[in-house]
Design an enzyme around this catalytic site. Structure first.
Site, short mmCIF file in Angstrom:
data_model
loop_
_atom_site.label_atom_id
_atom_site.label_comp_id
_atom_site.label_asym_id
_atom_site.label_seq_id
_atom_site.Cartn_x
_atom_site.Cartn_y
_atom_site.Cartn_z
N ARG A 39 0.83 -1.20 0.00
CA ARG A 39 0.00 0.00 0.00
C ARG A 39 0.87 1.25 0.00
O ARG A 39 0.99 1.94 -1.02
CB ARG A 39 -0.95 -0.01 1.21
N ASP A 40 1.50 1.55 1.11
CA ASP A 40 2.31 2.76 1.21
C ASP A 40 3.49 2.72 0.24
O ASP A 40 3.91 3.75 -0.28
CB ASP A 40 2.82 2.90 2.65
N HIS A 300 6.74 4.46 12.55
CA HIS A 300 6.75 4.38 11.09
C HIS A 300 7.82 5.36 10.59
O HIS A 300 7.58 6.57 10.55
CB HIS A 300 5.36 4.77 10.57
N HIS A 302 10.64 6.84 7.79
CA HIS A 302 11.18 6.94 6.44
C HIS A 302 12.68 7.22 6.56
O HIS A 302 13.15 7.73 7.59
CB HIS A 302 10.48 8.06 5.67
N CYS A 333 6.35 10.18 -0.14
CA CYS A 333 5.19 10.99 0.20
C CYS A 333 5.02 12.08 -0.85
O CYS A 333 5.92 12.91 -1.03
CB CYS A 333 5.36 11.62 1.59
N ASN A 342 9.98 4.27 2.80
CA ASN A 342 10.00 3.76 4.16
C ASN A 342 11.31 3.01 4.41
O ASN A 342 11.97 2.57 3.48
CB ASN A 342 8.84 2.79 4.37
#
Length: 398
Positions: A39-40, A300, A302, A333, A342
């Site tokens: 997803r991300d 989370h 990055h 992002c 990430n």
């Protein structure tokens, strides 16, 4: 501790309907990886990724031993074209769930109540329902005798196992929520808010207060359908519009609000990768001072500035045992120029295993997935530990 923080601590309440995580464990040396690559990791890719490749990625990830996988997002296709096939992904996972030894929770990002309503409609079309949520946490298994660090409130980051042994045995002791998604797999959702007003308006077109208000009916509907809810707080350690000094007390306030509203876990996100060890430690201490338990927090990171792994260690030292990562380091992002992907799943797994932590994830299998999906996407493989591991195996060297 300032007056505002004391106020938060008095107000924190756990809703009676908070659920038991699909694979939650109370062992101090176990760390849960939430794999966000499907997803991300893919949502911002310009090159169209086929439904077949997305499903293949999820199925390959399910074979690595991970227990939580972000599978898609119910956002309008005009916002995020790459996620337009999420409904088909959910339907396929209901009809043909991967039959792995561990229970898997497939997570879907929900931007608004309509997104969750669409997800629920798919459940109804397939006569599917999640198992009932448990009202409280079951009694945990016996834990190892507390160390001086634990007694002082700090979670150890190592176990008594050989710190150099890279365990590749998948975790088969994960707690199951019951039958759902086929076998014991479940569907969960995530909702998101931002820690700064500027990012909130750019990303969700509303204020922080409005975004939290919009979350209330989503959480209520999710609980009626026994769907576990995860909250995200973006730009918690740096904002592309307001800079790196995001107020940790605001993040703590929002975390308390999300937990009180019914979120079962809050993932605090360094969306821009601006986080440093001192500011990560300050944020986590502020959360503790506000009455937030580290068992309710995920991190989370990055890796824009190469600080994701050292920040992970800071999180481990504070007692956090849930970390998000993306296979091959995929991601980014769209609202933060220069923000890279990430932290790679391969790198964080290698780090955790080297510290003696257990993840239940097979590093070699994850490295193979990273090599495959970055080739499909046409991106550089940022999983340095994965590339090194595969290279060593192929060369036949120790």
């Amino acid at each position: 501790m300032n007056r505002a923080t004391l106020t938060f601590a008095r107000q924190v309440r756990r809703p009676p309907h908070r659920s038991f995580s699909t694979s939650r464990t109370h062992r101090a040396d176990h760390v849960r990886i939430v794999e966000v690559g499907a997803r991300d990791g893919l949502q911002n890719e310009k090159k169209s990724i086929s439904l077949e490749n997305k499903l293949e990625l999820i199925r390959r990830l399910s074979k690595t031993g991970v227990t939580h996988i972000e599978a898609g997002s119910f956002v309008p296709a005009k916002w995020v074209p790459q996620m337009a096939s999420t409904g088909e992904i959910l339907s396929d996972l209901i009809r043909n769930p991967p039959s792995e030894s561990q229970s898997i929770a497939y997570n879907y990002l929900i931007p608004n109540i309509r997104g969750l309503e669409n997800m629920v409609k798919l459940f109804e079309q397939h006569n599917h329902s999640n198992p009932p949520l448990q009202a409280d946490y079951p009694t945990p298994p016996p834990s190892p005798q507390a160390t001086p660090e634990q007694a002082a409130g700090q979670g150890p980051i190592t176990s008594s196992a050989d710190a150099n042994e890279m365990s590749s045995t998948p975790n088969t002791t994960a707690q199951s929520s019951g039958p759902g998604m086929g076998s014991s797999n479940t569907a969960e959702i995530s909702l998101f808010a931002a820690a700064t007003e500027s990012f909130s308006h750019r990303n969700t077109n509303c204020s922080i207060a409005e975004s939290l208000s919009r979350s209330t009916p989503i959480i209520d509907l999710a609980k009626r359908h026994s769907i576990r809810v995860r909250g995200y707080i973006s730009v918690a350690l740096g904002c592309p519009y307001e800079g790196p000094d995001v107020d940790p007390h605001k993040v703590a306030e929002m975390t308390c609000q999300l937990l009180e509203m019914g979120c079962d876990e809050v993932s605090v996100a360094d969306t821009t990768g601006m986080g440093t060890v001192p500011r990560t430690r300050k944020l986590l201490q502020t959360l503790k001072d506000a009455g937030v338990l580290m068992e309710d927090v995920a991190l989370h990171f990055h890796d824009t500035y190469g600080q994701a792994l050292v920040n992970t260690v800071a999180g481990l030292e504070a007692g956090v045992r849930v970390f998000d990562s993306s296979v091959g380091g995929l991601g980014g992002c769209p609202y933060s120029k220069g923000a890279t992907g990430n932290v790679s799943s391969e790198d964080i797994i290698h780090l955790l295993h080297s510290l003696g932590c257990e993840t239940g994830v097979d590093l070699v299998k994850m490295a193979e997935v990273g090599e495959w999906i970055t080739g499909v996407v046409g991106k550089a493989n940022e999983g340095r530990a994965g590339k090194a591991t595969l290279s060593r195996l192929r060369e036949g060297t120790e």
